[in-house]
Design a protein around this motif. Structure first.
Motif, PDB file in Angstrom:
ATOM      1  N   GLY A   1       0.812  -1.207   0.000  1.00  0.00           N
ATOM      2  CA  GLY A   1       0.000   0.000   0.000  1.00  0.00           C
ATOM      3  C   GLY A   1       0.853   1.267   0.000  1.00  0.00           C
ATOM      4  N   ARG A   2       2.189   1.077  -0.064  1.00  0.00           N
ATOM      5  CA  ARG A   2       3.132   2.214  -0.023  1.00  0.00           C
ATOM      6  C   ARG A   2       4.242   1.985  -1.019  1.00  0.00           C
ATOM      7  NH1 ARG A   2       5.028   1.972   6.131  1.00  0.00           N
ATOM      8  NH2 ARG A   2       6.965   2.565   5.116  1.00  0.00           N
ATOM      9  N   ARG A   3       4.543   3.021  -1.795  1.00  0.00           N
ATOM     10  CA  ARG A   3       5.548   2.918  -2.855  1.00  0.00           C
ATOM     11  C   ARG A   3       6.927   2.533  -2.317  1.00  0.00           C
ATOM     12  NH1 ARG A   3       5.014   7.902  -4.537  1.00  0.00           N
ATOM     13  NH2 ARG A   3       3.119   7.240  -5.544  1.00  0.00           N
ATOM     14  N   ASP A   4       7.301   3.103  -1.164  1.00  0.00           N
ATOM     15  CA  ASP A   4       8.677   2.886  -0.692  1.00  0.00           C
ATOM     16  C   ASP A   4       8.965   1.416  -0.371  1.00  0.00           C
ATOM     17  OD1 ASP A   4       6.905   3.083   1.514  1.00  0.00           O
ATOM     18  OD2 ASP A   4       8.578   3.480   2.868  1.00  0.00           O
ATOM     19  N   LEU A   5       7.932   0.637  -0.141  1.00  0.00           N
ATOM     20  CA  LEU A   5       8.159  -0.770   0.197  1.00  0.00           C
ATOM     21  C   LEU A   5       8.138  -1.685  -1.028  1.00  0.00           C
ATOM     22  CD1 LEU A   5       5.937  -1.145   3.411  1.00  0.00           C
ATOM     23  CD2 LEU A   5       8.409  -0.774   3.255  1.00  0.00           C
ATOM     24  N   VAL A   6       7.691  -1.150  -2.159  1.00  0.00           N
ATOM     25  CA  VAL A   6       7.455  -2.021  -3.322  1.00  0.00           C
ATOM     26  C   VAL A   6       8.755  -2.641  -3.839  1.00  0.00           C
ATOM     27  CG1 VAL A   6       6.685  -2.028  -5.741  1.00  0.00           C
ATOM     28  CG2 VAL A   6       5.281  -0.949  -3.990  1.00  0.00           C
ATOM     29  N   GLU A   7       9.805  -1.832  -3.943  1.00  0.00           N
ATOM     30  CA  GLU A   7      11.061  -2.411  -4.459  1.00  0.00           C
ATOM     31  C   GLU A   7      11.680  -3.416  -3.478  1.00  0.00           C
ATOM     32  OE1 GLU A   7      13.728  -0.038  -6.879  1.00  0.00           O
ATOM     33  OE2 GLU A   7      15.415  -0.893  -5.766  1.00  0.00           O
ATOM     34  N   PRO A   8      11.847  -3.070  -2.189  1.00  0.00           N
ATOM     35  CA  PRO A   8      12.415  -4.082  -1.292  1.00  0.00           C
ATOM     36  C   PRO A   8      11.610  -5.385  -1.254  1.00  0.00           C
ATOM     37  CG  PRO A   8      11.895  -2.047  -0.086  1.00  0.00           C
ATOM     38  CD  PRO A   8      11.693  -1.762  -1.530  1.00  0.00           C
ATOM     39  N   LEU A   9      10.285  -5.276  -1.269  1.00  0.00           N
ATOM     40  CA  LEU A   9       9.474  -6.503  -1.241  1.00  0.00           C
ATOM     41  C   LEU A   9       9.636  -7.295  -2.542  1.00  0.00           C
ATOM     42  CD1 LEU A   9       6.143  -5.309   0.439  1.00  0.00           C
ATOM     43  CD2 LEU A   9       8.013  -6.618   1.465  1.00  0.00           C
ATOM     44  N   SER A  10       9.786  -6.569  -3.647  1.00  0.00           N
ATOM     45  CA  SER A  10       9.976  -7.249  -4.939  1.00  0.00           C
ATOM     46  C   SER A  10      11.302  -8.003  -4.942  1.00  0.00           C
ATOM     47  CB  SER A  10       9.980  -6.237  -6.092  1.00  0.00           C
ATOM     48  OG  SER A  10       8.798  -5.484  -6.079  1.00  0.00           O
ATOM     49  N   LEU A  11      12.329  -7.362  -4.368  1.00  0.00           N
ATOM     50  CA  LEU A  11      13.649  -8.013  -4.320  1.00  0.00           C
ATOM     51  C   LEU A  11      13.566  -9.288  -3.494  1.00  0.00           C
ATOM     52  CD1 LEU A  11      16.053  -4.974  -3.733  1.00  0.00           C
ATOM     53  CD2 LEU A  11      15.453  -6.101  -5.868  1.00  0.00           C
ATOM     54  N   ALA A  12      12.884  -9.179  -2.354  1.00  0.00           N
ATOM     55  CA  ALA A  12      12.765 -10.350  -1.481  1.00  0.00           C
ATOM     56  C   ALA A  12      11.993 -11.463  -2.186  1.00  0.00           C
ATOM     57  CB  ALA A  12      12.069  -9.957  -0.184  1.00  0.00           C
ATOM     58  N   ALA A  13      10.912 -11.083  -2.868  1.00  0.00           N
ATOM     59  CA  ALA A  13      10.087 -12.081  -3.564  1.00  0.00           C
ATOM     60  C   ALA A  13      10.903 -12.775  -4.656  1.00  0.00           C
ATOM     61  CB  ALA A  13       8.862 -11.407  -4.177  1.00  0.00           C
ATOM     62  N   ALA A  14      11.658 -11.969  -5.401  1.00  0.00           N
ATOM     63  CA  ALA A  14      12.451 -12.543  -6.501  1.00  0.00           C
ATOM     64  C   ALA A  14      13.535 -13.461  -5.943  1.00  0.00           C
ATOM     65  CB  ALA A  14      13.079 -11.416  -7.324  1.00  0.00           C
ATOM     66  N   ALA A  15      14.189 -13.010  -4.870  1.00  0.00           N
ATOM     67  CA  ALA A  15      15.293 -13.802  -4.326  1.00  0.00           C
ATOM     68  C   ALA A  15      14.811 -15.100  -3.699  1.00  0.00           C
ATOM     69  CB  ALA A  15      16.070 -12.977  -3.301  1.00  0.00           C
ATOM     70  N   ILE A  16      13.587 -15.096  -3.195  1.00  0.00           N
ATOM     71  CA  ILE A  16      13.085 -16.304  -2.514  1.00  0.00           C
ATOM     72  C   ILE A  16      12.506 -17.309  -3.529  1.00  0.00           C
ATOM     73  CG2 ILE A  16      10.679 -15.734  -1.940  1.00  0.00           C
ATOM     74  CD1 ILE A  16      11.319 -16.598   0.958  1.00  0.00           C
ATOM     75  N   GLY A  17      12.455 -16.905  -4.803  1.00  0.00           N
ATOM     76  CA  GLY A  17      12.065 -17.873  -5.833  1.00  0.00           C
ATOM     77  C   GLY A  17      10.707 -17.666  -6.465  1.00  0.00           C
ATOM     78  N   ALA A  18      10.124 -16.476  -6.285  1.00  0.00           N
ATOM     79  CA  ALA A  18       8.848 -16.207  -6.965  1.00  0.00           C
ATOM     80  C   ALA A  18       9.059 -16.276  -8.478  1.00  0.00           C
ATOM     81  CB  ALA A  18       8.322 -14.832  -6.567  1.00  0.00           C
ATOM     82  N   ASP A  19       8.014 -16.673  -9.190  1.00  0.00           N
ATOM     83  CA  ASP A  19       8.109 -16.765 -10.647  1.00  0.00           C
ATOM     84  C   ASP A  19       7.839 -15.434 -11.332  1.00  0.00           C
ATOM     85  OD1 ASP A  19       8.652 -19.621 -10.907  1.00  0.00           O
ATOM     86  OD2 ASP A  19       6.669 -19.873 -10.025  1.00  0.00           O
ATOM     87  N   GLY A  20       7.635 -14.395 -10.522  1.00  0.00           N
ATOM     88  CA  GLY A  20       7.414 -13.076 -11.109  1.00  0.00           C
ATOM     89  C   GLY A  20       6.770 -12.155 -10.110  1.00  0.00           C
ATOM     90  N   VAL A  21       6.559 -10.925 -10.557  1.00  0.00           N
ATOM     91  CA  VAL A  21       5.820  -9.959  -9.734  1.00  0.00           C
ATOM     92  C   VAL A  21       4.774  -9.289 -10.619  1.00  0.00           C
ATOM     93  CG1 VAL A  21       7.631  -9.421  -8.045  1.00  0.00           C
ATOM     94  CG2 VAL A  21       7.555  -8.152 -10.192  1.00  0.00           C
ATOM     95  N   ILE A  22       3.715  -8.832  -9.970  1.00  0.00           N
ATOM     96  CA  ILE A  22       2.743  -7.976 -10.660  1.00  0.00           C
ATOM     97  C   ILE A  22       2.737  -6.672  -9.876  1.00  0.00           C
ATOM     98  CG2 ILE A  22       0.803  -9.177  -9.472  1.00  0.00           C
ATOM     99  CD1 ILE A  22      -0.941  -8.324 -11.924  1.00  0.00           C
ATOM    100  N   VAL A  23       3.077  -5.594 -10.563  1.00  0.00           N
ATOM    101  CA  VAL A  23       3.363  -4.360  -9.850  1.00  0.00           C
ATOM    102  C   VAL A  23       2.638  -3.184 -10.522  1.00  0.00           C
ATOM    103  CG1 VAL A  23       5.492  -3.978 -11.184  1.00  0.00           C
ATOM    104  CG2 VAL A  23       5.305  -3.019  -8.907  1.00  0.00           C
ATOM    105  N   GLU A  24       2.183  -2.233  -9.683  1.00  0.00           N
ATOM    106  CA  GLU A  24       1.445  -1.095 -10.230  1.00  0.00           C
ATOM    107  C   GLU A  24       2.384   0.058 -10.597  1.00  0.00           C
ATOM    108  OE1 GLU A  24      -3.002  -1.753  -8.440  1.00  0.00           O
ATOM    109  OE2 GLU A  24      -1.779  -0.196  -7.511  1.00  0.00           O
ATOM    110  N   VAL A  25       2.160   0.573 -11.795  1.00  0.00           N
ATOM    111  CA  VAL A  25       3.003   1.653 -12.341  1.00  0.00           C
ATOM    112  C   VAL A  25       2.083   2.685 -12.996  1.00  0.00           C
ATOM    113  CG1 VAL A  25       4.858   2.201 -13.966  1.00  0.00           C
ATOM    114  CG2 VAL A  25       4.829  -0.031 -12.839  1.00  0.00           C
ATOM    115  N   HIS A  26       2.336   3.958 -12.717  1.00  0.00           N
ATOM    116  CA  HIS A  26       1.440   5.022 -13.209  1.00  0.00           C
ATOM    117  C   HIS A  26       2.293   6.189 -13.702  1.00  0.00           C
ATOM    118  CE1 HIS A  26      -1.694   8.098 -13.148  1.00  0.00           C
ATOM    119  NE2 HIS A  26      -2.599   7.143 -12.963  1.00  0.00           N
TER     120      HIS A  26
END
Ligand code: PEP
Ligand code: MN
Length: 344
Positions: free
Chosen positions: A279-304
């Motif tokens: 729900g906050r932009r500042d957390l989106v990149e760190p959470l994406s990095l964690a998701a990618a590093a832990i083996g997620a097959d991708g991310v779906i992210v909001e961009v405007h």
């Protein structure tokens, strides 16, 4: 139950087993692994009992019969012999060593906004474009989406960028309209257990992105996926998007453990939505990095293109100008898990 065919089984032998299962009133779901074909015989409790008395183990080409112990059958990792599925959607692979970067605005607002966002994410290497035309909003007084007009703009964005479209369906009555445009139909967290909707998407055969409900267990998520798979639609992507906990400092709690644990439970690809979790932009990149590093097959992210003016979810949407840097950083993290960008 699961019928494991011998490596040398012929197509005729496989078909004979399928026919026998179907004569008993159950559904036969074939799945061809790297070495052997497995047939899932899925029925209700009574059909299961009559399948057991068919003597399938003695049928030519059958290696063995294995019971599926989990309540979810077609979603289980067991039915694929421990092999994770790699889906192919509009030429992009999802799962395995492919990392999908799905990006775009929360909702379609206008032609300029949608096309600007689409161009930015395409330039940043996105695998697919997201954007909602039908929006599930907590308040009935909030913007509900442009509906059919939004779908038209998504079609135009697809034409201009070549990116496949991921868009949400909330009501079965809009299915035909959404099928005109969507390469992937998103099922929102609030509809994860809308069983008639899941069944119809299953019947449509269109790939589905199934988001985890706000308070759903992983078993419940997989049972929901089973509704789609059961209709003969094998293309289901699961999405962890944050769950509700006692913590109020952020919008939801991103359950990163769900990724490795789902990988042990299911063969389906698992992606992460860091935007709605945080729900906050500042957390989106760190959470994406964690998701990618832990083996997620991708991310779906909001961009405007201009989140400060966005009609919904402005505070969490990445700025289109920042997407290229974001994409580069997240792809580095996905490489840690042995994955590379999924692109045509
Ligand atoms: C969305 O992705 O637009 C959305 C509403 O997400 P969720 O269903 O996860 O809340
Ligand atoms: Mn949103």
């Amino acid at each position: 139950m699961m019928i494991v065919m011998e490596e040398s089984a012929t197509e005729t032998e496989v078909e004979a087993v399928v026919a026998k299962i179907e004569r008993a009133g159950a559904k036969a779901h074939r799945s061809k692994g790297a070495r052997v074909t497995v047939i899932g015989a899925i029925g209700d409790v009574e059909q299961d009992a009559s399948l057991s008395s068919l003597g399938l183990e003695a049928q030519p080409g059958v290696d063995r019969i294995v019971p599926i112990l989990k309540p979810y059958k077609l979603a289980s990792l067991q039915i694929r012999h421990g092999e994770h599925s790699v889906l192919e959607i509009a030429g992009r692979k999802i799962g395995g060593d492919h990392f999908s970067l799905i990006a775009g605005p929360c909702t379609v607002e206008s032609r300029d906004q949608m096309l600007d966002a689409a161009r930015a994410v395409a330039d940043g290497g996105a695998s697919m474009l997201r954007g909602g035309a039908y929006k599930p909003r907590t308040s009935p007084y909030s913007f509900q989406g442009l509906g059919a007009d939004g779908l038209k703009l998504l079609a135009e964005a697809r034409e201009q960028t070549g990116l496949p479209i991921v868009t949400e369906l909330m009501d079965v009555s809009d299915l035909d309209a959404v099928l005109e445009v969507a390469d992937v139909i998103q099922i929102g967290a609030r509809n994860m257990q809308n069983y008639p909707l899941l069944t119809e998407i299953g019947r449509s055969g269109r790939p589905a992105l199934l988001k985890r409900g706000l308070s759903a267990t992983l078993d419940e998520l997989l049972m929901a996926a089973e509704y789609i798979l059961k209709e003969g639609n094998p293309n289901v992507i699961l999405c962890e998007r944050g769950i509700r906990t006692f913590e109020t400092a952020y919008r939801f709690t991103l359950d990163l453990m769900a990724i490795p644990v789902l990988k042990q439970m299911t063969h389906l690809p698992v992606i992460v939505d860091p935007s709605h979790a945080a729900g906050r932009r500042d957390l989106v990149e760190p959470l994406s990095l964690a998701a990618a590093a832990i083996g997620a097959d991708g991310v779906i992210v909001e961009v405007h293109p201009n989140p400060d003016e966005a009609v919904c979810d402005g505070p969490q949407q990445l700025r289109a100008d920042d997407f290229q840097d974001y994409s580069r950083t997240v792809l580095q993290a996905s490489a840690l898990a042995g994955k590379a960008l999924s692109a045509v």
